[in-house]
Design an enzyme around this catalytic site. Structure first.
Site, PDB file in Angstrom:
ATOM      1  N   GLU A 175      -4.826   3.791   6.105  1.00 43.93           N
ATOM      2  CA  GLU A 175      -4.522   3.579   4.689  1.00 43.93           C
ATOM      3  C   GLU A 175      -5.166   4.711   3.878  1.00 43.93           C
ATOM      4  OE1 GLU A 175      -5.234  -0.422   3.043  1.00 43.93           O
ATOM      5  OE2 GLU A 175      -6.229   0.587   1.375  1.00 43.93           O
TER       6      GLU A 175
ATOM      7  N   SER B 280     -10.790  -0.541   3.425  1.00 43.52           N
ATOM      8  CA  SER B 280     -10.026  -0.709   4.671  1.00 43.52           C
ATOM      9  C   SER B 280      -9.536   0.648   5.154  1.00 43.52           C
ATOM     10  CB  SER B 280      -8.810  -1.598   4.441  1.00 43.52           C
ATOM     11  OG  SER B 280      -9.204  -2.805   3.851  1.00 43.52           O
TER      12      SER B 280
ATOM     13  N   ARG C 124       0.828  -1.220   0.000  1.00 45.86           N
ATOM     14  CA  ARG C 124       0.000   0.000   0.000  1.00 45.86           C
ATOM     15  C   ARG C 124       0.862   1.269   0.000  1.00 45.86           C
ATOM     16  NH1 ARG C 124      -2.781  -3.899  -0.663  1.00 45.86           N
ATOM     17  NH2 ARG C 124      -4.613  -4.485   0.561  1.00 45.86           N
TER      18      ARG C 124
END
Ligand code: FAD
Ligand code: NAP
Length: 345
Positions: A341, A245, A170
């Site tokens: 995130e 998420s 990520r």
């Protein structure tokens, strides 16, 4: 011919609502919103010197904690062009404003391999390299070739190879040293013509394929399974506002993990290296009782503790406060730092 379309009647004053432009469905405002249809449009926008500004693709990885002080560039650059091909692979250059899932569907309709595990991820192609989107054991870097981006300070077009992008979990250079410095205009992917490097071992995918008695899946088979699993677990942002998420899965030292395992024998983990493991943040959050909680208009999704949700009239500030409460509790109980995130604006 391309045109620069501005909501000129709403250029000044905090009047342009961003509600339709973020998947949390938050009603924040900005000074003006520009739809950009080409690299040339973006250069023209730069010449207007409307600052500060931020770039939005599908708005599926941002949390608007309040009104935006400045302008929004909404990326609409389209186009899928085959650049090169041989017996094995095909190189495709994709406009950064293309919808990611539509690009995945395009690849399947051409019987190509490489993107199937990344089906149904919301957002645009241009944002995919930003956080190196990933799901079910695959990240976009597996098929990434290069990208073109405009340097905001100079207006120059720069080509970035895979090595320069510094992809990680990520992560990419665009979330770190190059944060807010480039506008990605197109991304080139190298896809396979034959089944290659299939990733079907990931628990839910393997189980569903087995249930369907599919032993030699095509990319379309895998995509269908991924879509089925995702639809069964994740809230559709069109119905319940969310940004997927909210936190990244933390990677912790193996000794730390071993000490937690004594206290929490069920704690799941996935090896990252000999000395580190990844722990699902959703599991940690669930243990603390946050899964499914509702706080007036916001909450934590009932099927996935990693997904914070807006039930309709929530505010970005409330979601951020809940996120910080969760983050603090995880630190207090497990001595683990979980990092968002989602991009916090
Ligand atoms: P935006 O939210 O619009 O922007 C994200 C960031 O990228 C911002 O900082 C923005 O300024 C910047 N940006 C966007 N476009 C450009 C550009 N052209 N040039 C420069 N900067 C740009 N992510 C995963 O990795 N895996 C998943 O499985 C996944 N599942 C999801 C499921 C749901 C239901 C939702 C809502 C989200 C999910 N996400 C997932 C997160 C999200 O979809 C991805 O991060 C996606 O790539 C974001 O794309 P976007 O166009 O919406 O980006
Ligand atoms: P899940 O299958 O319930 O698994 C929970 C977590 O455990 C995942 O986050 C995953 O990490 C990890 N995991 C599970 N099996 C693994 C394996 N075999 N090897 C390594 N790690 C494993 O997860 P889910 O919530 O339904 O999501 C499924 C996939 O879609 C995941 O890959 C997830 O990242 C992705 N997804 C991402 C977002 C987002 O917004 N970023 C939203 C929804 C789904 P990883 O996340 O590292 O894979």
């Amino acid at each position: 011919m391309t045109t620069l379309k501005a909501h000129s009647d709403q250029l000044f004053g905090l009047e342009t609502s961003l509600k339709p432009y973020n998947t949390f469905g938050l009603d924040a405002h900005c000074s003006g919103l520009y739809h950009i249809y080409s690299a040339k449009d973006f250069i023209e926008f730069l010449h207007k010197e409307l600052t500060p500004f931020r770039i939005i693709g599908g708005g599926s990885n941002i949390l608007l904690t309040g009104d935006i002080n400045g302008y929004i560039v909404k990326n609409e650059i389209k186009g899928i062009h085959i650049e090169e091909e041989n017996d094995e692979t095909i190189q495709v250059r994709v406009g950064s404003g293309e919808i990611w899932h539509q690009f995945v569907m395009w690849s399947l309709s051409h019987r190509l391999y490489g993107l199937e595990n990344l089906s149904l991820i919301p957002g645009t192609v241009g944002a995919a390299p930003m956080q190196n989107i990933g799901a079910y054991g695959i990240e976009q870097e597996h098929v990434f070739h290069s990208l073109n981006a405009i340097e905001i300070a100079t207006g120059k077009i720069v080509n970035f190879s895979k090595e320069v992008c510094m992809f990680g979990y990520r992560e990419s250079i665009f979330k770190n040293t190059h944060k807010d410095k480039y506008f990605i205009t197109d991304v080139t992917y190298c896809l396979y013509k034959k089944p290659q490097r299939l990733h079907i071992a990931y628990g839910a995918i393997a189980e569903t394929l087995q249930m369907k008695h599919i032993s030699n899946p095509t990319s379309s088979d895998i995509s269908e399974v991924v879509i089925e699993i995702r639809k069964s677990k994740l809230p559709d942002p069109k119905i319940i506002g969310n940004a997927g998420s909210f936190f990244k899965n933390p990677v912790i030292d193996i000794n730390h993990y071993k000490s937690l395992k004594i206290q929490y024998p069920d704690i799941p983990s996935y090896p990252v290296s000999e000395s580190a493991v990844k722990v699902p943040a959703g599991w940690l959050i669930e243990q603390l009782g946050f899964k499914g909680i509702i706080r007036e208009n916001i909450g934590v999704h009932k099927k996935q503790a990693l997904v914070l949700v807006n039930y309709g009239n929530g505010s970005g500030r409330d979601i951020w406060n809940l996120a910080m409460e969760i983050q603090n509790k995880v630190r207090e109980v497990f001595s683990i730092d979980i990092a968002p995130e989602v991009n916090i604006w």
